[in-house]
Design a protein around this motif. Structure first.
Motif, PDB file in Angstrom:
ATOM      1  N   GLU A  92     -46.706  16.320 -14.202  1.00 14.95           N
ATOM      2  CA  GLU A  92     -45.625  15.774 -14.392  1.00 14.95           C
ATOM      3  C   GLU A  92     -45.421  14.499 -13.991  1.00 14.95           C
ATOM      4  O   GLU A  92     -44.868  13.183 -14.747  1.00 14.95           O
ATOM      5  CB  GLU A  92     -44.325  16.615 -13.893  1.00 14.95           C
ATOM      6  CG  GLU A  92     -44.100  17.897 -14.600  1.00 14.95           C
ATOM      7  CD  GLU A  92     -43.878  17.608 -16.093  1.00 14.95           C
ATOM      8  OE1 GLU A  92     -43.097  16.686 -16.625  1.00 14.95           O
ATOM      9  OE2 GLU A  92     -43.986  18.587 -17.142  1.00 14.95           O
TER      10      GLU A  92
ATOM     11  N   ARG B 111     -30.237   4.424 -18.280  1.00 15.96           N
ATOM     12  CA  ARG B 111     -30.327   4.790 -19.696  1.00 15.96           C
ATOM     13  C   ARG B 111     -31.722   4.552 -20.042  1.00 15.96           C
ATOM     14  O   ARG B 111     -32.578   5.343 -21.088  1.00 15.96           O
ATOM     15  CB  ARG B 111     -29.414   4.170 -20.320  1.00 15.96           C
ATOM     16  CG  ARG B 111     -29.240   4.987 -21.937  1.00 15.96           C
ATOM     17  CD  ARG B 111     -28.232   4.372 -22.739  1.00 15.96           C
ATOM     18  NE  ARG B 111     -26.857   4.569 -22.365  1.00 15.96           N
ATOM     19  CZ  ARG B 111     -26.059   3.613 -21.744  1.00 15.96           C
ATOM     20  NH1 ARG B 111     -26.427   2.420 -22.030  1.00 15.96           N
ATOM     21  NH2 ARG B 111     -24.768   3.892 -21.532  1.00 15.96           N
TER      22      ARG B 111
ATOM     23  N   LEU C  84     -34.481   6.858 -18.715  1.00 15.59           N
ATOM     24  CA  LEU C  84     -34.220   8.205 -18.972  1.00 15.59           C
ATOM     25  C   LEU C  84     -34.626   8.532 -20.710  1.00 15.59           C
ATOM     26  O   LEU C  84     -35.120   9.696 -20.887  1.00 15.59           O
ATOM     27  CB  LEU C  84     -32.624   8.795 -18.894  1.00 15.59           C
ATOM     28  CG  LEU C  84     -31.804   8.901 -17.526  1.00 15.59           C
ATOM     29  CD1 LEU C  84     -30.442   9.205 -17.506  1.00 15.59           C
ATOM     30  CD2 LEU C  84     -32.705   9.939 -16.717  1.00 15.59           C
ATOM     31  N   ASP C  85     -34.437   7.430 -21.513  1.00 20.32           N
ATOM     32  CA  ASP C  85     -35.032   7.636 -22.604  1.00 20.32           C
ATOM     33  C   ASP C  85     -36.362   7.556 -22.839  1.00 20.32           C
ATOM     34  O   ASP C  85     -36.971   8.424 -23.640  1.00 20.32           O
ATOM     35  CB  ASP C  85     -34.547   6.296 -23.534  1.00 20.32           C
ATOM     36  CG  ASP C  85     -32.888   6.191 -23.715  1.00 20.32           C
ATOM     37  OD1 ASP C  85     -32.330   7.176 -23.822  1.00 20.32           O
ATOM     38  OD2 ASP C  85     -32.473   5.210 -24.307  1.00 20.32           O
TER      39      ASP C  85
ATOM     40  N   LEU D 215     -38.591   8.993 -20.406  1.00 22.11           N
ATOM     41  CA  LEU D 215     -38.848  10.301 -20.242  1.00 22.11           C
ATOM     42  C   LEU D 215     -38.499  11.453 -21.040  1.00 22.11           C
ATOM     43  O   LEU D 215     -39.330  12.056 -21.389  1.00 22.11           O
ATOM     44  CB  LEU D 215     -38.006  10.805 -18.901  1.00 22.11           C
ATOM     45  CG  LEU D 215     -38.022   9.934 -17.453  1.00 22.11           C
ATOM     46  CD1 LEU D 215     -37.373  10.317 -16.337  1.00 22.11           C
ATOM     47  CD2 LEU D 215     -39.533  10.141 -16.856  1.00 22.11           C
ATOM     48  N   ASP D 216     -37.556  11.311 -21.869  1.00 20.65           N
ATOM     49  CA  ASP D 216     -37.208  12.243 -22.966  1.00 20.65           C
ATOM     50  C   ASP D 216     -38.123  11.859 -24.163  1.00 20.65           C
ATOM     51  O   ASP D 216     -38.779  12.853 -24.507  1.00 20.65           O
ATOM     52  CB  ASP D 216     -35.576  11.824 -23.581  1.00 20.65           C
ATOM     53  CG  ASP D 216     -34.674  12.261 -22.732  1.00 20.65           C
ATOM     54  OD1 ASP D 216     -34.855  13.073 -21.728  1.00 20.65           O
ATOM     55  OD2 ASP D 216     -33.373  11.867 -22.722  1.00 20.65           O
ATOM     56  N   ASP D 217     -38.461  10.891 -24.485  1.00 23.91           N
ATOM     57  CA  ASP D 217     -39.639  10.388 -25.427  1.00 23.91           C
ATOM     58  C   ASP D 217     -40.633  11.091 -24.931  1.00 23.91           C
ATOM     59  O   ASP D 217     -41.590  11.450 -25.921  1.00 23.91           O
ATOM     60  CB  ASP D 217     -39.550   8.904 -25.788  1.00 23.91           C
ATOM     61  CG  ASP D 217     -38.276   8.313 -26.195  1.00 23.91           C
ATOM     62  OD1 ASP D 217     -37.667   9.118 -26.964  1.00 23.91           O
ATOM     63  OD2 ASP D 217     -38.298   7.035 -26.341  1.00 23.91           O
TER      64      ASP D 217
ATOM     65  N   ALA E 154     -41.249  13.487 -23.207  1.00 22.88           N
ATOM     66  CA  ALA E 154     -41.068  15.125 -22.910  1.00 22.88           C
ATOM     67  C   ALA E 154     -41.535  15.377 -21.494  1.00 22.88           C
ATOM     68  O   ALA E 154     -42.308  16.231 -21.237  1.00 22.88           O
ATOM     69  CB  ALA E 154     -41.780  16.072 -23.975  1.00 22.88           C
TER      70      ALA E 154
ATOM     71  N   ARG F  23     -40.096  15.922 -17.510  1.00 22.24           N
ATOM     72  CA  ARG F  23     -38.880  16.352 -16.799  1.00 22.24           C
ATOM     73  C   ARG F  23     -39.048  16.202 -15.142  1.00 22.24           C
ATOM     74  O   ARG F  23     -39.823  16.528 -14.755  1.00 22.24           O
ATOM     75  CB  ARG F  23     -38.932  17.770 -17.117  1.00 22.24           C
ATOM     76  CG  ARG F  23     -37.580  18.463 -16.341  1.00 22.24           C
ATOM     77  CD  ARG F  23     -37.307  19.813 -16.657  1.00 22.24           C
ATOM     78  NE  ARG F  23     -36.100  20.524 -16.157  1.00 22.24           N
ATOM     79  CZ  ARG F  23     -36.238  20.969 -14.666  1.00 22.24           C
ATOM     80  NH1 ARG F  23     -37.197  20.998 -14.026  1.00 22.24           N
ATOM     81  NH2 ARG F  23     -35.019  21.307 -14.404  1.00 22.24           N
TER      82      ARG F  23
END
Length: 328
Positions: free
Chosen positions: A252, A284, A287-288, A290-292, A294, A296
């Motif tokens: 990760e 923000r 975090l975006d 990391l989300d894109d 995938a 964690r």
């Protein structure tokens, strides 16, 4: 480093405004054209090393000394043409408690009421109320010489309030107090603003004091304002802020590191340190990403420089200088 922040949008009329204030003693320039706008009902803190001009600023705005140049209004009155009106609207608490050691707490307050021509009955009422408010009732008839430092500072501030000022200048009000007494004084200062709508102009060398109390902070160095803003705004001026991400395993961590080129990777701690200004948009954006991807993170913490870092960077001094007391 000189990086003043954008001027605030004021929601209240100014209690204090100054433009181009200057003061010199011989060839020593103490104030070199400072501008201030302080809204009513707020706490404003002026920081700076010894010799920066903090006390001189207070002395000018409280009519104790005259500026060599510039103009100012305090409580809606011109500092030069309406000095008596300014004095009627302000209170000043200096660096050292201005109390009479031979008198009792009550006598000190009554003396101040007499000096301000408060009618006798009203003076006694105000004295009793201030003794109660500052938790000095039990010590009201004891000589001040027996008081602790914290009690003396509370009495000194109570004496300032006898005249019911709308603007109070507090020049290093907690110098020499123990941590408990300092926090008590902070509570009193906050209450003056919240309960009474008073405006506080605070000078201090305790950076945590400004951080705890002030709505806005200005940094004064060598007679010039080098920055102004909220505590958070000033902290964001200084490099070194970062977002620290911690991951469950190396897979990760490595996956996240590929998306943040400027990040510092620590495989032993399984952390990634990403430079950041501490703002919400930056957080923000991280975090975006990391989300894109995938990916964690197990935990996220935001680290920003503190006011110590701000002070040392903006003033350029590792320790306060030793300019003459007159320049303070």
């Amino acid at each position: 480093m000189t990086a003043p922040t954008t001027a605030p949008i004021l929601t209240a009329p100014p209690a204090i405004s100054a433009l181009g204030l200057r003061k010199s003693y011989g060839d020593k320039v103490v104030l070199d054209g400072i501008d201030l706008t302080i809204p009513e009902g707020s706490i404003f803190a002026l920081l700076g090393p010894n010799g920066a001009g903090k006390t001189t600023t207070v002395q000018i705005l409280s009519t104790l000394i005259a500026a060599d140049g510039g103009q100012a209004q305090v409580a809606g009155r011109d500092l030069t043409r309406e000095a008596d009106g300014v004095r009627a609207a302000i209170g000043v608490t200096g660096q050292f408690a201005a109390v009479d050691n031979l008198l009792t707490a009550e006598e000190n307050l009554l003396l101040m009421a007499d000096l301000q021509h408060v009618p006798r009955a009203e003076g006694r009422r105000r004295a009793a109320e201030l003794l109660r408010r500052f938790e000095l009732t039990e010590a009201a008839r004891k000589p001040v010489v027996t008081f602790s430092g914290g009690m003396r500072r509370k009495l000194d501030l109570a004496m300032t309030l006898v005249g019911d000022p709308r603007i109070i200048f507090l020049d290093e009000p907690t110098t020499g107090l123990d941590p408990r007494s300092r926090r008590t004084m902070w509570e009193i200062i906050r209450d003056l603003v919240v309960a009474d709508g008073v405006t506080i102009f605070l000078t201090t060398q305790y950076l945590d004091e400004a951080d705890q109390l002030a709505d806005r902070i200005a940094v004064l160095d060598r007679g010039r304002l080098v920055a102004e803003g909220t505590a958070d705004e000033l902290k964001r001026l200084i490099p070194g802020g970062h977002i620290r991400l911690q991951f469950a395993d190396l897979t990760e961590l490595d996956a996240a590191a590929r998306h943040f080129g400027a990040a510092a990777r620590d495989p032993e701690e399984l952390t990634l340190r990403i430079p950041s200004d501490g703002s919400i948009p930056t957080l923000r954006a991280v975090l975006d990403v990391l989300d894109d991807a995938a990916v964690r993170a197990e935990s996220l913490t935001v680290h920003t420089p503190d006011l110590d870092d701000v002070f040392l960077t903006l003033t350029g001094h590792g320790t306060p200088d030793t300019t003459t007391e007159m320049a303070r």
